[in-house]
Write an enzyme that holds these catalytic residues in place. Structure first.
Site, PDB file in Angstrom:
ATOM      1  CD  GLU A 225       8.206  -4.912   3.461  1.00 12.10           C
ATOM      2  OE1 GLU A 225       7.074  -4.571   3.044  1.00 12.10           O
ATOM      3  OE2 GLU A 225       8.455  -5.086   4.669  1.00 12.10           O
ATOM      4  CG  HIS A 228       3.468  -7.201   2.580  1.00  7.74           C
ATOM      5  ND1 HIS A 228       2.485  -7.873   3.261  1.00  7.74           N
ATOM      6  CD2 HIS A 228       4.471  -6.990   3.470  1.00  7.74           C
ATOM      7  CE1 HIS A 228       2.867  -8.046   4.509  1.00  7.74           C
ATOM      8  NE2 HIS A 228       4.076  -7.529   4.675  1.00  7.74           N
ATOM      9  CG  HIS A 234       2.433  -9.312   8.363  1.00 11.72           C
ATOM     10  ND1 HIS A 234       2.310  -8.038   8.858  1.00 11.72           N
ATOM     11  CD2 HIS A 234       3.514  -9.305   7.538  1.00 11.72           C
ATOM     12  CE1 HIS A 234       3.283  -7.285   8.359  1.00 11.72           C
ATOM     13  NE2 HIS A 234       4.018  -8.034   7.552  1.00 11.72           N
TER      14      HIS A 234
HETATM   15 ZN   LIG Z   1       5.226  -7.389   6.209  1.00 14.57          ZN
END
Ligand SMILES: [Zn+2]
Ligand SMILES: *[C@@H]1O[C@H](CO)[C@@H](O)[C@H](O)[C@H]1NC(C)=O
Ligand SMILES: *[C@@H]1O[C@H](CO)[C@@H](O)[C@H](O)[C@H]1NC(C)=O
Ligand SMILES: *[C@@H]1O[C@H](CO)[C@@H](O)[C@H](O)[C@H]1NC(C)=O
Ligand SMILES: *[C@@H]1O[C@H](CO)[C@@H](O)[C@H](O)[C@H]1NC(C)=O
Ligand SMILES: [Ca+2]
Ligand SMILES: [Zn+2]
Length: 488
Positions: A225, A228, A234
């Protein structure tokens, strides 16, 4: 970019689905896809592949759209591209995963969002009951380190609601219009770099969070996470940390694939050298325990706090050592790299804060109350000595600041509004001292916290400011925040 978690959140009615099944969504073996698979697929593709269909309208066009999105998802996961809900596809859709879509959210100007600073703050606003909060703290810290070891980024914990990355455990609706879904399914999500909610990272508290193999390993999910939160999307590569579905894996080694590293370095550039590693002053031995266990330095300071002042500062060759309480930073002349840690991690014998520091003849002198240590290569030489041996009167109980002037070889000691000059060659105080600071350094009218010399300029630290002083013209030439020396 703000709110870059999802672009679309279409609410659809699925009620008509069970009655007439679109022919193209039959499974390969001609058994019709079950209602629950269709509902799963529609939800999944809406959430992760920007499916935008209105299901009240079961036209050929909408089923074609669905089939196209299935193909897109099959492509992402290297499945056979059938456009139908075959068993393998449904299996992948059922795998617990990250809540961030697999299709890119391009920002309006086409730039990949990133942070325009290298020091990011984080805070943990809401804990899970699955593990003690101290364990959560340590896991979150380790998960951030995964990225700071591969980039010039560093992360500083704060307790402020203004942190760049706010970590939170929550169930179902939790205030950001991307509710969680109970156990399994979506495990967590994070917002890309930006103000406000940007960078914030949420974990579904209906999962069982662990540090082991059962439930979901918080370290693995958090490290993903945070990717991100730093701007990564991704990856299709199953060995990348940024692959969207959850996989049990060994947490001992390096989590990042070559692709993950390339992605983070595209945004932020490479890391220069190793943090917390300081071979030049023979600190290798001291640092290994740290690096192996990846333990957060205790008492870590928010070095970019605007109010930060320093207790002592000294130049060591081309480097600058800054001290606050029991914590120190070492700033290199070249490069943005700054080492930091507790004083005792660098110099094990010193387990207190210090008042003043200066460097002369290859030794660092550290002052605490009426005593001082002589340090060479991170080790204390001999026992602490008394400042009265240097020639101070007994009325002096502590030194505010000290600086060795390279052109004369003399060391200046600042005590309240006075200063002394010590002849390092003669090993004695010069005559006619102390003098008033302000008489010889006009513009400096108060006691000072710390001082050092660089490139012929004196730098006086007073509170949260640092004054650059030209003693040829006897004037302050520049004033900045003290922690501008830490890249803030
Ligand atoms: Zn992710
Ligand atoms: C079905 O969807 C199309 C566009 O996708 C739209 O033009 C049409 O009006 C819709 N029909 C109904 C009955 O909603
Ligand atoms: C793809 O199709 C081939 C042949 O039908 C099959 O053997 C294989 O298992 C399929 N692979 C996946 C990932 O669905
Ligand atoms: C800095 O200190 C002042 C006065 O002590 C205080 O009002 C202010 O909130 C502090 N700012 C920060 C960022 O801590
Ligand atoms: C320091 O002392 C030495 C020896 O007494 C002397 O030669 C030198 O000039 C002194 N330095 C200063 C800056 O006064
Ligand atoms: Ca969930
Ligand atoms: Zn959320």
């Amino acid at each position: 970019m703000k709110n870059s978690l999802f672009c679309v959140a279409f609410i659809m009615s699925l009620s008509g689905f069970s009655r007439t099944l679109p022919i193209s969504l039959l499974k390969e073996n001609s058994k019709p896809a079950s209602t629950s698979d269709l509902r799963l697929a529609t939800d999944y593709l809406q959430q992760f592949y920007k499916l935008e269909v209105t299901m009240t309208n079961r036209t050929k066009r909408s089923t074609d759209l669905l089939s196209e999105k299935i193909k897109e998802m099959q492509h992402f996961f290297h499945l056979n591209i059938t456009g139908t809900l075959d068993t393998e596809t449904v299996e992948v859709m059922k795998t617990p995963r990250c809540g961030v879509p697999d299709v890119h959210n391009y920002s309006p100007n086409g730039e990949q969002p990133k942070w325009y600073k290298n020091v990011l703050t984080y805070s943990i606003s809401q804990y899970t009951y699955d593990m003690p909060s101290a364990v959560v703290d340590s896991v979150i810290d380790s998960a951030l380190k995964v990225w700071s070891t591969a980039s010039p980024l560093s992360f500083v914990r704060t307790y402020s609601s203004n942190a760049d990355i706010i970590v939170q455990f929550a169930s179902y609706a939790h205030g950001d219009s991307f509710p969680f879904d109970g156990p399994k399914g979506t495990l967590a999500h994070a917002f890309g770099p930006g103000n406000g909610i940007g960078g914030d990272t949420h974990f579904d508290d209906d999962e069982l969070w662990t540090t082991g193999m059962e439930g979901f390993n918080l370290y693995l999910v958090a490290a993903h996470e945070f990717g991100h939160a730093l701007g990564l999307s991704h990856s299709r590569n199953p060995s990348s940390l940024m692959y969207p579905t959850y996989k049990k894996r060994n947490t001992g080694g390096n989590l990042l694939s070559g692709e993950d590293i390339a992605q983070i370095q595209t945004l932020y550039g490479p890391r220069s050298g190793l943090q917390y590693f300081y071979p030049k002053y023979n600190m290798r031995r001291l640092f290994f325990p740290w690096r192996l266990q990846s333990i957060i330095p205790l008492n870590m300071q928010d070095k970019c706090d605007l109010n930060l002042s320093f207790d002592a500062v000294t130049d060591i060759g081309q480097d600058i050592l800054l001290v606050k309480n029991r914590y120190l930073w070492i700033r290199h002349e070249q490069g943005p790299e700054i080492k930091e840690g507790r004083i005792t991690d660098f110099i094990p014998e010193i387990n207190s804060d210090i008042d003043a520091a200066y460097t002369s003849g290859g030794f660092i002198y550290l002052f605490k109350h009426s005593r001082y240590w002589t340090v060479k290569k991170s080790h204390i030489k001999g026992r602490p000595k008394s400042i009265y041996m240097l020639g101070f009167p007994y009325s002096v109980k502590k030194i505010d600041a000290a600086v060795n002037i390279k052109s004369t070889g003399n060391t200046l000691f600042f005590v309240n509004k006075m200063y002394w000059s010590y002849n390092e060659t003669a090993k004695s105080m010069e005559m006619f001292y102390p003098r008033y600071i302000t008489d010889d350094f006009p513009g400096i009218n108060t006691a000072i916290d710390a001082a050092f010399e660089k490139n012929g300029f004196l730098y006086f630290f007073i509170g949260s400011a640092v004054h650059k002083y030209n003693y040829n013209i006897k004037s302050i030439v520049e004033t900045k925040n003290a922690n501008s020396w830490l890249g803030c």
